[in-house]
Design a protein around this motif. Structure first.
Motif: not given
Ligand code: UDP
Ligand code: MG
Length: 341
Positions: A29-30, A33, A90, A93, A96, A114-115, A117, A151, A219, A223-226, A230
Motif C-alpha cells: 500500500p502506498v 511515499e 485515499n 491502508q 489499499a 512502502a516506507d 521500514q 508509538r 523511516r 513521515r508516518s500517516k498515523y 489510532r
Molecule cells: N498507507 C496507505 N494509506 C493510508 C495510510 C498509509 O496506503 O491512508 C500506507 C503507507 O504508505 C505505508 C503503510 O501504509 O506504506 C504504513 O503507513 P505508515 O508507515 O505511515 O505507518 P507506520 O509504519 O507509521 O505504522
C-alpha cells in the motif's frame, strides 16, 4: 525462472489459454511515499530475483498527492514485474491492501509497507516458513525503530490486549510484513482498519499462524500517516473482532441466555413481590425491588429479541455470500465415482 504455468482446463478443446501464476505477489500500500519507492522496488526485485521464485509486485496507490502514482505508472510501463493499481482517492491502508489482494495472482502473498521500514530482504525467509505448512507467517519487529512513548507504548498495550482477546499468540500485530497463502485472504472481508487483525480473522477461519522476528528500520523519507488517534480505533476494532470470534455463528447463545437469565430473575422477584402484597397485604408500590423486577423483565425481552434478530442477520451474512460456516483445509481422495482405478 518463471515457474507455475497452469492452464485453465480448456487445453485440447480450444487453443490453450494459459495464465502465468507467479509464486509470490508482493502487495504494497502506498500513500505519499515517492522518495522511498525507487529503493523499495529495487530492494524487492533484487531479493526475489536472487531466489528461484517467480514474483510480481503490486503497488496500490492510495490517493497519494505527491508524485507516487505518476512514478508507479511510469515504472509499470517499463518493468514487467510491477502492476500499479491507482485508487481514486485515499481510502486507508486496509482498503489499499484489500485492493492488492484482489489483483494478486500469486500462490502466496507478502505484504509490506512502502516506507522501507520493513526490509524486503526478509521475504524469502517468511516464504520458506510458509512452505513448512503455515497459512500465515507474521513478522515480529523485535527491534522496533519508532519513537518510544507515542508509538511503542500504545503498541505494547494494544498487542497485549489483542493477544488476550483474540487468543492468537503473536507479539506484533502491527507489523505489515506478513506472508499469506492466497486462499486465506481471497475471501476475507476487510473493513475499517481491520488489516491489523488479519491474523485474528485468519484464526477464526482456522488458519495455522506463526511469527518470525524481522528487521525494522527507522523511516528514511516522508513521515508516518498515523498518530495517537489510532489507538482508539484499534480498540473499537478489537471489540468487533472479539465479538465476531465468539458469537458469529451463534448470537442466540449469548443474547438468548442473557435475556433468559434476566427474564427469569425479573420474574422471580415479581412473584416474590406479588406474594408479599397478597399474602401479607404490604404495599409494594414504593419498593426499589419493583423497579428492578420491571427493568430485568424489559431488558430480558429486549435481549431475547435482539438475539433472534442477530440470528437472522448472521444467516443473511453467511448465505448471501455463499459463505459456508466451515473452512476445509484439504480434501484427500481420488476423483471419480465408483471406479476402482
Ligand atoms: N498507507 C496507505 N494509506 C493510508 C495510510 C498509509 O496506503 O491512508 C500506507 C503507507 O504508505 C505505508 C503503510 O501504509 O506504506 C504504513 O503507513 P505508515 O508507515 O505511515 O505507518 P507506520 O509504519 O507509521 O505504522
Ligand atoms: Mg511505516
Amino acid at each position: 525462472m518463471r515457474s507455475g504455468l497452469v492452464s485453465n482446463g480448456l487445453a485440447g478443446q480450444n487453443e490453450a489459454i494459459s495464465l502465468v501464476v507467479p509464486d509470490v505477489s508482493v502487495v504494497v500500500p502506498v500513500h505519499n511515499e515517492v522518495e522511498s519507492l525507487p529503493h523499495l522496488l529495487e530492494a524487492i526485485a533484487s531479493t526475489l530475483s536472487a531466489t528461484d521464485l517467480s514474483y510480481e509486485i503490486i503497488c496500490v496507490d492510495d490517493g497519494s498527492t505527491d508524485g507516487s502514482p505518476r512514478f508507479l505508472k511510469e515504472q509499470a510501463e517499463i518493468r514487467n514485474d510491477l502492476k500499479a493499481v491507482i485508487l481514486r482517492r485515499n481510502y486507508g491502508q486496509t482498503a489499499a491492501m484489500a485492493a492488492g489482494f484482489y489483483y494478486a495472482l500469486g500462490k502466496a502473498i507478502v505484504t509490506l509497507d512502502a516506507d522501507l521500514q520493513n526490509d524486503p530482504a526478509d521475504i524469502p525467509m517468511l516464504l520458506a516458513k510458509l512452505e513448512e505448512g503455515y497459512d500465515l507467517v507474521s513478522g515480529w519487529r523485535k527491534n522496533r525503530q519508532d519513537a518510544a512513548l507515542d508509538r511503542l507504548l500504545p503498541s505494547k498495550i494494544a498487542n497485549w490486549l489483542i493477544q488476550r482477546m483474540t487468543g492468537v499468540k503473536i507479539h506484533d500485530y502491527g507489523c505489515s510484513l506478513k506472508a499469506y497463502r492466497t486462499e486465506l485472504v481471497a475471501d476475507m472481508n476487510l473493513y475499517g482498519e481491520l488489516h491489523r487483525f488479519i491474523p485474528a480473522l485468519a484464526y477464526i477461519e482456522g488458519a495455522r499462524i506463526t511469527e518470525m522476528p524481522v528487521r525494522h528500520h527507522a523511516r528514511r523519507f516522508g513521515r508516518s500517516k498515523y498518530g495517537l488517534g489510532r489507538t482508539f480505533r484499534v480498540l473499537m476494532d478489537l471489540l468487533t473482532i472479539s465479538f465476531m470470534k465468539k458469537f458469529l455463528t451463534r448470537p442466540m447463545h449469548v443474547f438468548g441466555l442473557l435475556g433468559l437469565f434476566s427474564i427469569v430473575s425479573g420474574g422471580l422477584i415479581g412473584i416474590y413481590l406479588t406474594f408479599v402484597k397478597f399474602a401479607f397485604g404490604e404495599d409494594i408500590g414504593n419498593r426499589p425491588l419493583l423497579i428492578l423486577a420491571v427493568l430485568l423483565l424489559v431488558t430480558g425481552v429486549q435481549l431475547f429479541c435482539f438475539g433472534l434478530l442477530a440470528e437472522l442477520l448472521m444467516r443473511t451474512y453467511h448465505e448471501s455470500q455463499g459463505r459456508p460456516i466451515y473452512r476445509v483445509r484439504e480434501i484427500v481422495g481420488k476423483k471419480g465415482v465408483g471406479t476402482s482405478d
